[in-house]
Design a protein around this motif. Structure first.
Motif, short mmCIF file in Angstrom:
data_model
loop_
_atom_site.label_atom_id
_atom_site.label_comp_id
_atom_site.label_asym_id
_atom_site.label_seq_id
_atom_site.Cartn_x
_atom_site.Cartn_y
_atom_site.Cartn_z
N ASP A 10 25.00 40.05 75.31
CA ASP A 10 24.80 41.50 75.45
C ASP A 10 24.09 41.99 74.20
OD1 ASP A 10 25.11 44.36 75.78
OD2 ASP A 10 26.77 43.93 77.15
N ASN A 15 29.43 46.63 72.89
CA ASN A 15 29.93 45.79 73.98
C ASN A 15 30.36 44.42 73.46
OD1 ASN A 15 29.48 47.81 75.82
ND2 ASN A 15 27.54 46.99 76.54
N GLN A 16 29.58 43.86 72.54
CA GLN A 16 29.95 42.57 71.96
C GLN A 16 31.33 42.65 71.31
OE1 GLN A 16 26.91 41.54 69.12
NE2 GLN A 16 25.37 41.08 70.68
N LYS A 34 22.64 38.10 71.55
CA LYS A 34 22.06 39.40 71.93
C LYS A 34 21.09 39.31 73.10
CE LYS A 34 18.63 39.28 68.27
NZ LYS A 34 18.64 39.29 66.85
N SER A 53 27.51 37.91 80.89
CA SER A 53 26.18 38.34 80.45
C SER A 53 25.77 39.68 81.04
CB SER A 53 25.14 37.29 80.84
OG SER A 53 23.84 37.70 80.45
N ASP A 54 25.19 40.49 80.17
CA ASP A 54 24.54 41.72 80.61
C ASP A 54 23.26 41.30 81.35
OD1 ASP A 54 23.93 44.42 80.84
OD2 ASP A 54 23.02 44.56 78.86
N MET A 57 18.38 43.13 78.91
CA MET A 57 18.31 42.80 77.49
C MET A 57 16.86 42.47 77.13
SD MET A 57 21.62 40.27 77.15
CE MET A 57 21.13 39.28 78.58
N SER A 84 26.11 44.96 84.50
CA SER A 84 25.00 45.86 84.26
C SER A 84 25.36 47.28 84.69
CB SER A 84 23.77 45.42 85.05
OG SER A 84 22.68 46.28 84.80
N LYS A 106 28.81 48.27 85.07
CA LYS A 106 29.28 48.95 83.86
C LYS A 106 29.44 50.42 84.16
CE LYS A 106 27.30 46.00 80.27
NZ LYS A 106 26.31 45.98 79.18
#
Length: 123
Positions: A10, A15-16, A34, A53-54, A57, A84, A106
């Motif tokens: 992410d 968020n991390q 990232k 995972s997002d 990015m 997402s 999200k």
């Protein structure tokens, strides 16, 4: 034996951090990246049980990352939960086509995320 590592991909530092704390409370160690290109080498080093995972990015987004990951024989069965803020109706079919384990919209629903992690890592 399942690895205690979960790779979190992410680009948002908040968020991390939130996911690191959350996973730590569940007994896992989060290794963060990232973007997808930063995450790929971490897979070999840490051999995680799961990737979260997002999708959106820079450099390599979640869909491209998942596509590359599934082409690597040693990681083709590694479960990936994609997240997402993109609406579920748009992103979920793509995630499914790419063999993602699950898709979460999200903001993160941590009860749902815990349930997904428990189910995937219990297998």
């Amino acid at each position: 034996m399942k690895s205690k590592y979960i790779v979190v991909v992410d680009d948002a530092k908040d968020n991390q951090l939130i996911l690191k704390v959350f996973l730590s409370k569940l007994g896992y160690e989060a290794v963060v990246a990232k973007n997808g290109s930063e995450a790929l080498p971490l897979l070999t080093t840490f051999k995680p049980s799961l990737v979260i995972s997002d999708i959106m990015m820079p450099n390599m987004g979640g869909f491209e990352f998942l596509e590359k990951l599934k082409k690597l024989p040693q990681f083709s069965n590694l479960p990936v939960i994609l997240m997402s803020s993109t609406k579920e109706a748009v992103a979920k079919p793509i995630a499914k086509d790419l063999s993602a384990y699950a898709f979460l919209e999200k903001p993160i629903n941590f009860i749902k995320l815990k349930s997904l992690i428990t189910s995937v890592l219990a297998a």
